[in-house]
Scaffold this motif. Sequence first.
Motif, PDB file in Angstrom:
ATOM      1  N   GLU A   1       0.811  -1.214   0.000  1.00 27.86           N
ATOM      2  CA  GLU A   1       0.000   0.000   0.000  1.00 27.86           C
ATOM      3  C   GLU A   1       0.850   1.272   0.000  1.00 27.86           C
ATOM      4  OE1 GLU A   1      -2.274  -3.372   1.831  1.00 27.86           O
ATOM      5  OE2 GLU A   1      -0.290  -2.529   2.185  1.00 27.86           O
ATOM      6  N   THR A   2       2.143   1.149   0.295  1.00 31.51           N
ATOM      7  CA  THR A   2       3.041   2.308   0.309  1.00 31.51           C
ATOM      8  C   THR A   2       3.671   2.586  -1.060  1.00 31.51           C
ATOM      9  OG1 THR A   2       5.011   1.033   0.930  1.00 31.51           O
ATOM     10  CG2 THR A   2       3.624   1.865   2.735  1.00 31.51           C
ATOM     11  N   THR A   3       3.370   1.749  -2.046  1.00 32.62           N
ATOM     12  CA  THR A   3       4.025   1.848  -3.354  1.00 32.62           C
ATOM     13  C   THR A   3       3.865   3.230  -3.985  1.00 32.62           C
ATOM     14  OG1 THR A   3       3.777  -0.523  -3.705  1.00 32.62           O
ATOM     15  CG2 THR A   3       4.170   0.826  -5.663  1.00 32.62           C
ATOM     16  N   GLY A   4       2.652   3.761  -4.001  1.00 31.68           N
ATOM     17  CA  GLY A   4       2.430   5.071  -4.623  1.00 31.68           C
ATOM     18  C   GLY A   4       3.275   6.163  -3.992  1.00 31.68           C
ATOM     19  N   ASP A   5       3.276   6.212  -2.675  1.00 27.42           N
ATOM     20  CA  ASP A   5       4.057   7.250  -1.990  1.00 27.42           C
ATOM     21  C   ASP A   5       5.554   7.079  -2.215  1.00 27.42           C
ATOM     22  OD1 ASP A   5       1.787   8.483  -0.987  1.00 27.42           O
ATOM     23  OD2 ASP A   5       1.872   7.448   0.950  1.00 27.42           O
ATOM     24  N   ARG A   6       6.028   5.842  -2.145  1.00 28.41           N
ATOM     25  CA  ARG A   6       7.463   5.597  -2.344  1.00 28.41           C
ATOM     26  C   ARG A   6       7.877   5.908  -3.774  1.00 28.41           C
ATOM     27  NH1 ARG A   6       9.362   0.087   0.599  1.00 28.41           N
ATOM     28  NH2 ARG A   6      11.394   0.833  -0.104  1.00 28.41           N
TER      29      ARG A   6
ATOM     30  N   MET B   1      -3.754  -7.463 -14.609  1.00 26.93           N
ATOM     31  CA  MET B   1      -3.997  -8.310 -13.434  1.00 26.93           C
ATOM     32  C   MET B   1      -5.357  -8.023 -12.805  1.00 26.93           C
ATOM     33  SD  MET B   1      -0.243  -8.227 -11.612  1.00 26.93           S
ATOM     34  CE  MET B   1      -0.546  -9.439 -10.343  1.00 26.93           C
ATOM     35  N   LEU B   2      -5.778  -6.774 -12.860  1.00 23.40           N
ATOM     36  CA  LEU B   2      -7.061  -6.403 -12.273  1.00 23.40           C
ATOM     37  C   LEU B   2      -8.239  -6.764 -13.167  1.00 23.40           C
ATOM     38  CD1 LEU B   2      -6.052  -2.940 -10.793  1.00 23.40           C
ATOM     39  CD2 LEU B   2      -6.240  -5.136  -9.590  1.00 23.40           C
ATOM     40  N   ALA B   3      -8.000  -6.873 -14.472  1.00 25.22           N
ATOM     41  CA  ALA B   3      -9.082  -7.138 -15.421  1.00 25.22           C
ATOM     42  C   ALA B   3      -9.237  -8.611 -15.785  1.00 25.22           C
ATOM     43  CB  ALA B   3      -8.847  -6.336 -16.697  1.00 25.22           C
ATOM     44  N   ALA B   4      -8.149  -9.371 -15.722  1.00 25.64           N
ATOM     45  CA  ALA B   4      -8.174 -10.768 -16.160  1.00 25.64           C
ATOM     46  C   ALA B   4      -7.733 -11.674 -15.016  1.00 25.64           C
ATOM     47  CB  ALA B   4      -7.259 -10.950 -17.367  1.00 25.64           C
TER      48      ALA B   4
ATOM     49  N   GLN C   1      -8.201  -6.578  -3.965  1.00 24.55           N
ATOM     50  CA  GLN C   1      -7.441  -6.758  -5.208  1.00 24.55           C
ATOM     51  C   GLN C   1      -5.977  -7.130  -4.989  1.00 24.55           C
ATOM     52  OE1 GLN C   1      -8.371  -2.834  -6.836  1.00 24.55           O
ATOM     53  NE2 GLN C   1      -9.660  -3.821  -8.400  1.00 24.55           N
ATOM     54  N   TRP C   2      -5.451  -6.941  -3.811  1.00 19.25           N
ATOM     55  CA  TRP C   2      -4.025  -7.190  -3.574  1.00 19.25           C
ATOM     56  C   TRP C   2      -3.632  -8.646  -3.787  1.00 19.25           C
ATOM     57  CZ3 TRP C   2      -0.894  -3.311  -3.821  1.00 19.25           C
ATOM     58  CH2 TRP C   2      -1.305  -2.039  -3.414  1.00 19.25           C
TER      59      TRP C   2
ATOM     60  N   THR D   1       1.298 -11.842  -6.875  1.00 20.43           N
ATOM     61  CA  THR D   1       0.023 -11.232  -6.513  1.00 20.43           C
ATOM     62  C   THR D   1       0.189  -9.749  -6.812  1.00 20.43           C
ATOM     63  OG1 THR D   1       0.683 -10.707  -4.255  1.00 20.43           O
ATOM     64  CG2 THR D   1      -0.344 -12.897  -4.625  1.00 20.43           C
ATOM     65  N   VAL D   2      -0.896  -9.010  -6.822  1.00 22.11           N
ATOM     66  CA  VAL D   2      -0.762  -7.563  -7.006  1.00 22.11           C
ATOM     67  C   VAL D   2       0.161  -6.997  -5.927  1.00 22.11           C
ATOM     68  CG1 VAL D   2      -2.009  -5.354  -6.970  1.00 22.11           C
ATOM     69  CG2 VAL D   2      -2.951  -7.301  -8.247  1.00 22.11           C
ATOM     70  N   GLY D   3       0.073  -7.528  -4.711  1.00 20.06           N
ATOM     71  CA  GLY D   3       0.924  -7.065  -3.617  1.00 20.06           C
ATOM     72  C   GLY D   3       2.399  -7.342  -3.857  1.00 20.06           C
ATOM     73  N   THR D   4       2.750  -8.571  -4.248  1.00 18.47           N
ATOM     74  CA  THR D   4       4.162  -8.879  -4.487  1.00 18.47           C
ATOM     75  C   THR D   4       4.662  -8.190  -5.750  1.00 18.47           C
ATOM     76  OG1 THR D   4       3.667 -10.968  -5.644  1.00 18.47           O
ATOM     77  CG2 THR D   4       4.073 -11.081  -3.244  1.00 18.47           C
ATOM     78  N   PHE D   5       3.786  -8.006  -6.713  1.00 23.40           N
ATOM     79  CA  PHE D   5       4.107  -7.284  -7.938  1.00 23.40           C
ATOM     80  C   PHE D   5       4.487  -5.838  -7.612  1.00 23.40           C
ATOM     81  CE2 PHE D   5       2.485  -4.919 -11.729  1.00 23.40           C
ATOM     82  CZ  PHE D   5       3.222  -5.540 -12.721  1.00 23.40           C
TER      83      PHE D   5
END
Length: 175
Positions: free
Chosen positions: A33-38, A87-90, A139-140, A153-157
Amino acid sequence: MPEPPAVPPDTRDWTFVITEGCGECGFTPQPPETTGDRLRATIPLWRRALASGSARQRPAPAVWSAVEYGCHVRDTCRLFRDRLALMLAADDPEFANWDQDVTALEDGYVHQDPAVVAEALAAEAQATAAAFDAIVPGQWHRTGRRSNGSVFTVGTFAVYFLHDIEHHVHDVAGR
């Protein structure tokens, strides 16, 4: 300007950084969840590196210059944002292969204008940060995979992606 020598491809499997971090650059995995800020925090560092008078100079013949790394980071943001959307669509999509070294040569990274790259990198990073910010809790855990079998996963990605960006900041810091 003559073409510099090709940079040898990096064939390491960097997926270990998802759980172990990276001793080479000091990357420490944080909650996805910190990806955007980082990611946003790297933009001023890229602007500074690309504004340097040495942005086009390679520190060694087979090591990318700051402008080449900046082009790579710009394109990595775009590619990972597209893969995130997939990943979010398929369900469990397989990502198309991307050869970063071929892209660097075909797109003439070494000849690009550092100021233009800085602006494009900032725009791509902002858009990619917003895409990660928009992830909702359910979604993560969605999955996607590379053709070599690595599953994310979206999280590890998110963690894997962020390492790439922060590692390249390390590559150009202090030049």
